[in-house]
Design an enzyme around this catalytic site. Structure first.
Site, short mmCIF file in Angstrom:
data_model
loop_
_atom_site.label_atom_id
_atom_site.label_comp_id
_atom_site.label_asym_id
_atom_site.label_seq_id
_atom_site.Cartn_x
_atom_site.Cartn_y
_atom_site.Cartn_z
N ASP A 1 43.30 49.23 38.60
CA ASP A 1 44.35 48.46 39.26
C ASP A 1 44.79 49.23 40.51
O ASP A 1 44.39 50.38 40.73
CB ASP A 1 45.52 48.27 38.28
CG ASP A 1 46.49 47.18 38.68
OD1 ASP A 1 46.24 46.48 39.68
OD2 ASP A 1 47.51 47.02 37.97
N GLU B 1 43.69 48.78 46.20
CA GLU B 1 43.45 48.20 47.53
C GLU B 1 43.24 49.25 48.63
O GLU B 1 42.53 48.90 49.59
CB GLU B 1 44.63 47.28 47.91
CG GLU B 1 44.75 46.04 47.06
CD GLU B 1 45.21 46.30 45.63
OE1 GLU B 1 44.78 45.56 44.73
OE2 GLU B 1 45.98 47.24 45.40
N ASP C 1 48.59 39.56 40.80
CA ASP C 1 49.95 39.35 40.28
C ASP C 1 50.46 37.95 40.59
O ASP C 1 51.20 37.72 41.56
CB ASP C 1 50.90 40.39 40.87
CG ASP C 1 50.55 41.80 40.42
OD1 ASP C 1 49.76 41.94 39.47
OD2 ASP C 1 51.05 42.76 41.02
#
Length: 859
Positions: free
Chosen positions: A456, A459, A532
């Protein structure tokens, strides 16, 4: 063979153009400076190998014009020097042109303003004004809020336009919370490809979110084409669809020239840095495009079977007792599930590869309890590393110089979950190897072979950073700035993680890794999800086009958080989301720390029963789903696909995004509106027959039908002409179902035919690849005979599992006699039932070997 040409850009800098034909109807065009001050970034590691080129032949050459012909003579490329332009023709038709609007630009590398020496020729210009110097300097540094971005090598953006002739439907370029059909951007924002952590992202927004695949598909009834823009820096895509006049050749010279309006879509790509490296995928079908893209970037990894089951996740399951209670809850309520997940709170102070010593005192024992239940555990492992000298991962990474640096050569520090953190430089192969080694059982204390991984925040997410990500002037391996490769960061972490899980098993076991951030080629390493989302109806609705777009871009293993990550779904929304998720590739319930608990049994007995049924439907469907994943793995067919892919000539399907095909056999229409009493379902193809998947009733006429719905089900239809393999019952998890018998659902088309497949292996190892240990069966119904035979590949896998039941849909009249013929020629009569109202023929208690050839004759 490549064609190399030189062109001049306005500043009189020479550019080198290379044009290649690649085997399989692909053309590659590369544009770079002929003599750059330093090497410009070219994306590594995404292409699975250097593509095999073919010999373009020169069929015409004259002043400023060159015509090249492909090996199979199907395509010609018309290259014009001034102005530079490339046109791609197929059989006399212009399919695509490059730079037809003259928007090619290429900011060449320059020495910094302070390094430039005045010469006699430019002294006058140099002394002209400090204003110009200031503007020039402005290109070398850029302010973003309180952040100053220093461009060490100056501005270096690139861009060019493409015109797609005859196309007005374009798709792809995920990830955006947007419609399936890409929109005109001429009066608004361009689509942005820039991986960002956007909590509770808006819907119907072209801002880039967690992942980027710079692949665009264009479709019209007789052709599908693709553009793959291989660039990992921040990229904008402008789209403008319009009608243009086309002259029609008249039969007589005396006739007045006629015109007709034809669609044209202009697509402009703009990237902050790198070079122009573009692949033109010529199809001509959508399935050809999928194969061409996979030929370049790889196919979907074959997932372990457990990962196609249901996953239960939450930020966070509190401790070992909580895990045990949730696991027991599924058994108590008779709901199948395969995997329980642990978010960041399971660690020792957000130090990944560790356990909270109070809450998870004995993680191995916890995993042994799950193993006895034939279930798995997934834990989160993020890329940021807590800056703590006492934390072994940090101290080793620091000593080895494995962290991304800031522009001053110090370890880049940013804030994330643990507080001050450093970020591993996954672009460095040495770092990836070291990171993979961290998953070894002896290194990752408390881990076992039922533990898998979730990447997770990759990015990468940097709290308090510009746009909550890493600064573009951070420095990576080989001195490349972060701006060059930003969109690759998560791709590399997932690559290293998957490699680690394979290595810990000595290369024997398939990994499972879920990533939030992705790029072209991420399909080789595991699964992705949409990030999300929010517990609102609009997010359920937008999840369908989002997943379809990701699927078109080569990543079949994708899903959205069931129920919505943020907020508390009302029971009806949660039920509808489970029903949708059960028919999507990756199926996980997940929720935020602030959300109320939402295990499937917490919403009253009625809702528990409906959710239980939705999850059971998923488990019964697993043989079909696993077969679809094998096809994704071997021939690059998306598991979940838009209607237009299966019905490429049907205009009415081109914009449909509220329903989809699961493989070629099932049409799924999730219910995405509150209190819906009916939905409008498009059943395409006047020549098609469709059957209700649950009642077996043949739908009267294809077209748009108003279908009544109740809360307990969503509309699912089987396409005539298909055979779907199912399990006869759901088990507690996938592993409990290994010996559960099969059912074949045979849906006849207008010619009373049907065809389908079943792929089967051990569900977890690489033996299917290394030792050909698999079964691949073909089921064909033709001339009243259902036959089971081996598909072309000679796999070997022994199973005691049998086909217990066969249900034929659309059998026009009651048979007089049904028999089974085995390979040795023996014929045995079979007892059957026939429903005259629904034309359904059912055969039970067959006990036919799944790994043997046999025939069922219906007379």
């Amino acid at each position: 063979m490549s064609l190399k040409r030189m062109i001049l850009i306005s500043s009189q800098v020479l550019l080198q153009v290379e044009i290649y034909e690649i085997e399989g109807n692909i053309f590659r065009i590369k544009i770079n400076e002929a003599a750059p001050l330093r090497a410009r970034y070219e994306v590594p590691d995404v292409l699975i190998k250097e593509p095999t080129t073919q010999r373009l032949s020169v069929s015409q050459k004259e002043a400023g014009i060159l015509v090249l012909t492909s090996v199979n003579k199907d395509y010609t490329l018309h290259v014009t020097a001034n102005p530079f332009q490339v046109e791609l023709h197929s059989k006399g038709e212009t399919v695509l042109s490059m730079n037809s609007n003259g928007l090619l630009y290429f900011e060449h590398l320059q020495p910094p303003p302070s390094d430039r020496k005045s010469t006699a020729e430019n002294e006058e210009a140099a002394s002209d004004s400090s204003k110009e110097k200031q503007e020039d300097l402005g290109l070398w540094q850029e302010k973003f809020g309180s952040f100053l971005d220093f461009k060490a090598h100056g501005p270096s953006s690139v861009g060019v336009d493409f015109s797609l002739h005859g196309f007005d439907h374009v798709y792809g370029i995920p990830q955006h919370a947007e419609s399936l059909l890409l929109k005109n951007t001429s009066d608004g924002d361009a689509y942005r490809l820039y991986n960002l952590d956007i909590f509770g992202h808006k819907i119907h927004d072209k801002i880039g979110i967690y992942g980027s695949v710079p692949l665009l598909l264009a479709h019209k009834p007789n052709r599908t084409s693709g553009i793959f823009w291989l660039n990992s820096s921040e990229t904008l895509v402008d789209i403008n669809t319009k009608a243009v006049a086309e002259h029609i050749q008249s039969g007589s010279a005396a006739d007045t020239a006629k015109q007709r309006a034809v669609p044209l879509t202009d697509v402009r790509w703009m990237s902050e840095s790198g070079i122009i490296d573009v692949f033109l995928l010529m199809g001509p079908t959508a399935f050809d495009i999928f194969k061409q893209f996979a030929q370049l970037t790889g196919t979907q990894a074959l997932p372990p079977l457990f990962s196609l089951g249901y996953h239960q996740c939450r930020w966070n399951y509190e401790d070992e007792q909580d895990v045990k209670a949730v696991d027991a809850g599924f058994d108590e309520h008779d709901i199948p599930y395969d995997v329980i997940w642990l978010d960041i709170e399971h660690t020792d102070g957000k130090r990944y590869f560790t356990w909270d010593k109070k809450k998870f005192q004995n993680p191995k024992r916890m995993q042994e309890l799950l193993r006895k239940k034939k279930r798995k555990l997934v834990v989160i492992v993020d890329p940021h590393i807590k800056a703590d000298p006492m934390y072994a991962l940090y101290s080793q990474g620091k000593d080895k110089g494995y962290f991304v640096k800031d522009r001053n050569g110090q370890d880049f520090e940013g804030i994330c979950w643990p507080g001050s953190s450093c970020y591993l430089d996954f672009t460095n192969p040495e770092v990836r190897k070291w990171y993979a080694d961290q998953f070894a059982f002896k290194t990752y204390k408390g881990s076992t072979n039922i533990l898998f991984v979730w990447n997770d925040m990759n990015e990468p997410s940097v709290f308090k950073g510009a746009e909550l990500t890493m600064q573009k002037d951070a420095v990576h391996y080989n001195n490349w700035e972060h701006r060059e490769l930003h969109n690759l960061y998560g791709f590399y972490q997932q690559m290293a993680t998957a490699e680690g899980l394979v290595k810990r098993s000595s290369g024997k076991e398939r990994p499972f890794v879920l990533t939030r951030s992705f790029f072209a080629g991420s399909q080789k390493y595991g699964a992705v999800w949409t990030g999300d989302n929010t517990a609102e109806w609009g997010y359920l609705k937008i999840s369908i086009p989002m997943l379809l777009t990701i699927s078109l871009a080569g990543i079949s293993f994708c899903g959205a958080d069931v129920g919505g990550f943020i907020g508390d779904p009302e029971p009806e929304l949660l039920v509808r989301w489970y029903q949708a998720g059960a028919y999507q590739p990756f199926f996980r319930g997940h929720s935020n720390m602030e959300s109320k608990r939402r295990e499937p049994w917490l919403f009253g007995e009625k809702n528990t029963q409906i959710i239980r049924e939705a999850i059971r439907e998923r488990y019964v469907l697993l043989p079909y789903l696993y077969t679809l994943f094998y096809r994704a793995h071997t021939v690059a067919e998306p598991v979940m696909r838009p209607l237009w892919v299966e019905f490429p000539g049907k205009l009415e399907t081109f914009g449909v995004e509220n329903e989809y095909m699961l493989g070629n056999a099932l049409l799924v229409h999730p219910v995405t509106d509150k209190e819906a009493k009916a939905v409008s379902v498009l059943l395409p193809g006047s020549e098609e027959i469709w059957y209700d998947f649950r009642t077996f009733i043949r739908m009267e006429d294809p077209g748009t039908l108003k279908i009544p719905v109740t809360l307990d089900k969503i509309p699912v239809f089987q396409r005539g002409g298909t055979v779907i393999p199912l399990k006869t019952a759901a088990g507690k998890s996938t592993e409990w179902m290994i010996d559960v018998s099969y059912e074949l659902r045979v849906a006849l088309d207008t010619e009373a035919r049907a065809i389908g497949e079943l792929y089967l292996d051990d569900g977890h190892s690489f033996q299917y690849l290394h030792k050909k240990q698999f079964l691949y069966r073909k089921f064909t119904f033709h001339k009243n005979i259902l036959s089971s035979s081996c598909m072309g590949e000679s796999g070997q896998y022994h199973t005691t599992c049998v086909v217990e039941r066969v249900i034929f849909l659309g059998v026009g009249q009651q048979p007089t006699f049904v028999s089974v013929c085995s390979k040795d020629g023996k014929e045995k009569e079979v007892v059957f039932t026939y429903d005259t109202k629904t034309s359904v023929l059912t055969l039970e208690n067959l006990a036919l070997s799944i790994d043997a050839d046999w025939k069922i004759c219906v007379k």
